[in-house]
Design a protein around this motif. Structure first.
Motif, mmCIF file in Angstrom:
data_model
loop_
_atom_site.group_PDB
_atom_site.id
_atom_site.type_symbol
_atom_site.label_atom_id
_atom_site.label_comp_id
_atom_site.label_asym_id
_atom_site.label_seq_id
_atom_site.Cartn_x
_atom_site.Cartn_y
_atom_site.Cartn_z
ATOM 1 N N PHE A 184 0.835 -1.206 0.000
ATOM 2 C CA PHE A 184 0.000 0.000 0.000
ATOM 3 C C PHE A 184 0.873 1.260 0.000
ATOM 4 C CE2 PHE A 184 -2.745 3.115 2.316
ATOM 5 C CZ PHE A 184 -3.709 3.238 1.342
ATOM 6 N N VAL A 185 1.962 1.214 0.786
ATOM 7 C CA VAL A 185 2.881 2.356 0.829
ATOM 8 C C VAL A 185 3.481 2.581 -0.569
ATOM 9 C CG1 VAL A 185 5.045 3.239 1.798
ATOM 10 C CG2 VAL A 185 3.401 2.072 3.274
ATOM 11 N N GLY A 186 3.921 1.498 -1.212
ATOM 12 C CA GLY A 186 4.478 1.605 -2.566
ATOM 13 C C GLY A 186 3.457 2.180 -3.537
ATOM 14 N N LEU A 187 2.235 1.720 -3.399
ATOM 15 C CA LEU A 187 1.153 2.162 -4.304
ATOM 16 C C LEU A 187 0.823 3.642 -4.104
ATOM 17 C CD1 LEU A 187 -1.848 0.093 -5.345
ATOM 18 C CD2 LEU A 187 -2.349 2.286 -4.319
ATOM 19 N N ILE A 188 0.753 4.078 -2.851
ATOM 20 C CA ILE A 188 0.404 5.481 -2.559
ATOM 21 C C ILE A 188 1.544 6.418 -2.952
ATOM 22 C CG2 ILE A 188 -0.039 7.116 -0.649
ATOM 23 C CD1 ILE A 188 -2.485 5.479 -1.355
ATOM 24 N N MET A 189 2.799 5.964 -2.748
ATOM 25 C CA MET A 189 3.950 6.823 -3.056
ATOM 26 C C MET A 189 4.181 6.989 -4.554
ATOM 27 S SD MET A 189 6.844 5.811 -0.320
ATOM 28 C CE MET A 189 7.942 7.024 -1.014
ATOM 29 N N ALA A 190 3.709 6.026 -5.324
ATOM 30 C CA ALA A 190 3.996 6.040 -6.764
ATOM 31 C C ALA A 190 3.364 7.254 -7.438
ATOM 32 C CB ALA A 190 3.471 4.761 -7.398
ATOM 33 N N PRO A 191 4.115 7.874 -8.366
ATOM 34 C CA PRO A 191 3.528 9.003 -9.089
ATOM 35 C C PRO A 191 2.491 8.495 -10.091
ATOM 36 C CG PRO A 191 5.693 8.470 -9.973
ATOM 37 C CD PRO A 191 5.482 7.574 -8.798
ATOM 38 N N GLY A 192 1.479 9.274 -10.323
ATOM 39 C CA GLY A 192 0.449 8.840 -11.267
ATOM 40 C C GLY A 192 -0.860 8.591 -10.560
ATOM 41 N N ASN A 193 -1.869 8.299 -11.350
ATOM 42 C CA ASN A 193 -3.204 8.091 -10.785
ATOM 43 C C ASN A 193 -3.647 6.647 -10.953
ATOM 44 O OD1 ASN A 193 -3.665 10.826 -10.064
ATOM 45 N ND2 ASN A 193 -3.915 11.279 -12.261
ATOM 46 N N ILE A 194 -4.368 6.197 -9.968
ATOM 47 C CA ILE A 194 -5.003 4.879 -10.054
ATOM 48 C C ILE A 194 -6.370 5.009 -9.384
ATOM 49 C CG2 ILE A 194 -3.906 4.035 -7.918
ATOM 50 C CD1 ILE A 194 -3.813 1.234 -9.226
ATOM 51 N N HIS A 195 -7.370 4.433 -10.026
ATOM 52 C CA HIS A 195 -8.710 4.495 -9.428
ATOM 53 C C HIS A 195 -8.699 3.740 -8.096
ATOM 54 C CE1 HIS A 195 -12.986 3.849 -8.800
ATOM 55 N NE2 HIS A 195 -13.198 4.824 -9.680
ATOM 56 N N PRO A 196 -9.335 4.307 -7.062
ATOM 57 C CA PRO A 196 -9.305 3.648 -5.738
ATOM 58 C C PRO A 196 -9.761 2.179 -5.779
ATOM 59 C CG PRO A 196 -10.267 5.828 -5.558
ATOM 60 C CD PRO A 196 -10.038 5.590 -7.013
ATOM 61 N N PHE A 197 -10.737 1.897 -6.633
ATOM 62 C CA PHE A 197 -11.218 0.507 -6.693
ATOM 63 C C PHE A 197 -10.167 -0.417 -7.316
ATOM 64 C CE2 PHE A 197 -13.713 -3.096 -8.296
ATOM 65 C CZ PHE A 197 -14.395 -3.429 -7.135
ATOM 66 N N ILE A 198 -9.475 0.085 -8.360
ATOM 67 C CA ILE A 198 -8.400 -0.709 -8.979
ATOM 68 C C ILE A 198 -7.265 -0.889 -7.963
ATOM 69 C CG2 ILE A 198 -6.728 -0.830 -10.891
ATOM 70 C CD1 ILE A 198 -9.352 -0.804 -12.171
ATOM 71 N N ALA A 199 -7.011 0.171 -7.185
ATOM 72 C CA ALA A 199 -5.967 0.086 -6.146
ATOM 73 C C ALA A 199 -6.325 -0.993 -5.130
ATOM 74 C CB ALA A 199 -5.814 1.440 -5.453
ATOM 75 N N LEU A 200 -7.607 -1.019 -4.759
ATOM 76 C CA LEU A 200 -8.073 -2.037 -3.800
ATOM 77 C C LEU A 200 -7.895 -3.446 -4.375
ATOM 78 C CD1 LEU A 200 -9.561 -2.538 -1.063
ATOM 79 C CD2 LEU A 200 -11.691 -2.501 -2.354
ATOM 80 N N VAL A 201 -8.224 -3.583 -5.664
ATOM 81 C CA VAL A 201 -8.056 -4.881 -6.335
ATOM 82 C C VAL A 201 -6.576 -5.273 -6.357
ATOM 83 C CG1 VAL A 201 -8.226 -6.074 -8.569
ATOM 84 C CG2 VAL A 201 -10.124 -4.665 -7.768
ATOM 85 N N ALA A 202 -5.707 -4.295 -6.664
ATOM 86 C CA ALA A 202 -4.268 -4.563 -6.738
ATOM 87 C C ALA A 202 -3.729 -5.032 -5.386
ATOM 88 C CB ALA A 202 -3.526 -3.314 -7.208
ATOM 89 N N ILE A 203 -4.087 -4.300 -4.335
ATOM 90 C CA ILE A 203 -3.590 -4.651 -2.991
ATOM 91 C C ILE A 203 -4.119 -6.025 -2.578
ATOM 92 C CG2 ILE A 203 -3.696 -4.029 -0.532
ATOM 93 C CD1 ILE A 203 -1.828 -2.216 -2.096
ATOM 94 N N SER A 204 -5.396 -6.276 -2.884
ATOM 95 C CA SER A 204 -5.991 -7.575 -2.521
ATOM 96 C C SER A 204 -5.278 -8.708 -3.258
ATOM 97 C CB SER A 204 -7.478 -7.606 -2.857
ATOM 98 O OG SER A 204 -8.132 -6.535 -2.244
ATOM 99 N N ALA A 205 -5.007 -8.493 -4.559
ATOM 100 C CA ALA A 205 -4.340 -9.534 -5.349
ATOM 101 C C ALA A 205 -2.923 -9.790 -4.823
ATOM 102 C CB ALA A 205 -4.297 -9.136 -6.817
ATOM 103 N N ILE A 206 -2.220 -8.715 -4.474
ATOM 104 C CA ILE A 206 -0.856 -8.870 -3.924
ATOM 105 C C ILE A 206 -0.929 -9.647 -2.604
ATOM 106 C CG2 ILE A 206 1.174 -7.657 -3.009
ATOM 107 C CD1 ILE A 206 0.373 -5.288 -4.935
ATOM 108 N N ALA A 207 -1.915 -9.297 -1.769
ATOM 109 C CA ALA A 207 -2.068 -9.970 -0.472
ATOM 110 C C ALA A 207 -2.372 -11.453 -0.662
ATOM 111 C CB ALA A 207 -3.186 -9.303 0.327
ATOM 112 N N VAL A 208 -3.282 -11.756 -1.578
ATOM 113 C CA VAL A 208 -3.649 -13.161 -1.810
ATOM 114 C C VAL A 208 -2.462 -13.927 -2.414
ATOM 115 C CG1 VAL A 208 -5.162 -14.700 -3.123
ATOM 116 C CG2 VAL A 208 -6.115 -12.701 -1.996
ATOM 117 N N GLY A 209 -1.731 -13.275 -3.319
ATOM 118 C CA GLY A 209 -0.545 -13.916 -3.904
ATOM 119 C C GLY A 209 0.482 -14.252 -2.834
ATOM 120 N N ALA A 210 0.718 -13.286 -1.936
ATOM 121 C CA ALA A 210 1.667 -13.528 -0.842
ATOM 122 C C ALA A 210 1.139 -14.646 0.058
ATOM 123 C CB ALA A 210 1.877 -12.251 -0.043
#
Lengths: 319, 61
Positions: free
Chosen positions: A51-77
């Motif tokens: 989440f820290v990496g995602l928030i710090m990154a320059p650029g825009n991401i839709h909050p819902f896509i961000a949620l999907v990304a974090i969830s997928a990373i969590a499930v992968g881990a």
């Protein structure tokens, strides 16, 4: 001899249930037990750093896509954790810290854990690829491969450098979070990777110092067992100095603010102070209190640094 | 006679009888899988709308 004496009976293979089918159908495993397979505590750290990496990154991401990304990373881990539990079930059963995990406790059948792990790994990578981007999905797939094959299968039982090299798997989440937004690997994300990578040896070796009997019993060549406590204490101190320096790099490179500079310097010095306590500890110390203190502080340290980066990034976004 | 071996396949009743606890656990697992699949449907639906935007609703009748 009658014909009856020569009759051999066997069950019809097509109709009989295999042991594994019986094992699964009669399982008492609840959904929560499968959740435990995902190593929730490790997963929470992964979620946080990604989440820290995602928030710090320059650029825009839709909050819902961000949620999907974090969830997928969590499930992968988590899937990597499940596959690790499947592979290490034999040594988990020996160690007191891990003996009550679902597989050694007999709650989840090994084949079920393996299937679950493979399925979740596949789904997490595919979801990240299809819904976010394929570079982050490739990194997630590599992280799972690295943790399961390189760390669990290859390094863990063969070298005292296991957690040094294997630490890379735990360091990838903030990079994946960053890539989910930018679709490229920036220097900032590599620094975040480096912080976790250098943090891993003192964190796990301090644990290994006061849990060495457990590791010895399981035959895992952790540093204190192979090189001795004294050598481990020296190496912990060396890595702690390196960590204190690497920890300040976000500020040096300009993506950490003044608050981060203060936090990283103060906490870095505190880390070295606790590591110095470990260095001064007698190698034959029974209680290993300094090692326990360093282990606890190492968790606080990592949290403090990443939380500060997150706070600064959110502050910038909100302003 | 000694060289003749007759193989007989015995079909046994191999059905697995689950006790109440096992049935409860299986039901809980099934519900969890159903919820996860439902969640996936919702996620894919919303991400499709997000990625395509309002264009996804524009089509010739």
């Amino acid at each position: 001899m009658s014909i009856a004496d020569n009759i051999e009976t066997e069950s019809d293979i097509g109709l009989s249930r295999t042991g594994k089918q019986r094992e699964f159908a009669g399982s008492l495993a609840m959904p929560h037990d499968y959740f435990v397979l995902l190593k929730p505590r490790v997963m929470s750290l992964v979620v946080f750093t990604a989440f820290v990496g995602l928030i710090m990154a320059p650029g825009n991401i839709h909050p819902f896509i961000a949620l999907v990304a974090i969830s997928a990373i969590a499930v992968g881990a988590g899937a990597a954790g499940a596959l690790n539990m499947w592979y290490d079930a034999d040594i988990d059963a020996i160690m007191s810290r891990t003996s009550n995990r679902p597989i050694p406790a007999g709650i989840v059948a090994p084949v079920s854990a393996l299937t679950f792990g493979i399925f979740m790994a596949f789904m997490s990578v595919m979801i990240l690829g299809v819904l976010v981007n394929w570079l982050s999905a490739s990194l997630l797939a590599f992280t799972i491969f690295f943790y399961v094959i390189v760390y669990s299968h290859w390094l863990k039982r063969s070298t005292p450098q296991n957690i040094v090299i294997g630490g890379a798997a735990g360091a990838f989440p903030p990079v994946i979070g960053w890539v989910a937004v930018t679709n490229s690997i920036g220097i900032e994300s590599i620094i975040l990777f480096a912080i976790i990578f250098v943090w891993t040896p003192p964190h796990f070796w301090s644990l290994a110092l006061f849990r060495s009997d457990d590791y010895k019993k399981a035959g895992i060549p952790m540093m204190p067992i192979v090189a001795g406590n004294r050598s481990t204490q020296n190496q912990i101190f060396g890595y702690s100095i390196a960590l204190a320096i690497v920890g300040v790099l976000p500020w040096v490179l300009g993506f950490g603010g003044i608050t981060y500079a203060m936090v990283s310097v103060v906490f870095g010095m505190a880390f070295v102070y606790f590591a110095f306590g470990v260095l001064r500890m007698s190698p034959s110390d029974d209680e290993m209190k300094p090692a326990k203190k360093l282990f606890v502080f190492s968790i606080i340290y990592l949290f403090a640094l990443f939380a500060t980066l997150l706070g600064e990034a959110l502050w910038t976004i909100l302003l | 006679m000694d060289n003749i071996v007759i193989k007989v396949t015995r079909v046994e009743d191999e059905r697995i009888e689950l006790n109440d606890k096992q049935k409860k656990a299986r039901r809980a697992r099934n519900i969890a899988i159903a919820l996860l699949l439902g969640l996936l449907v919702v996620v894919f639906y919303f991400v499709t709308v997000l990625k395509f935007g309002p264009v996804v609703l524009e089509r010739t009748l």
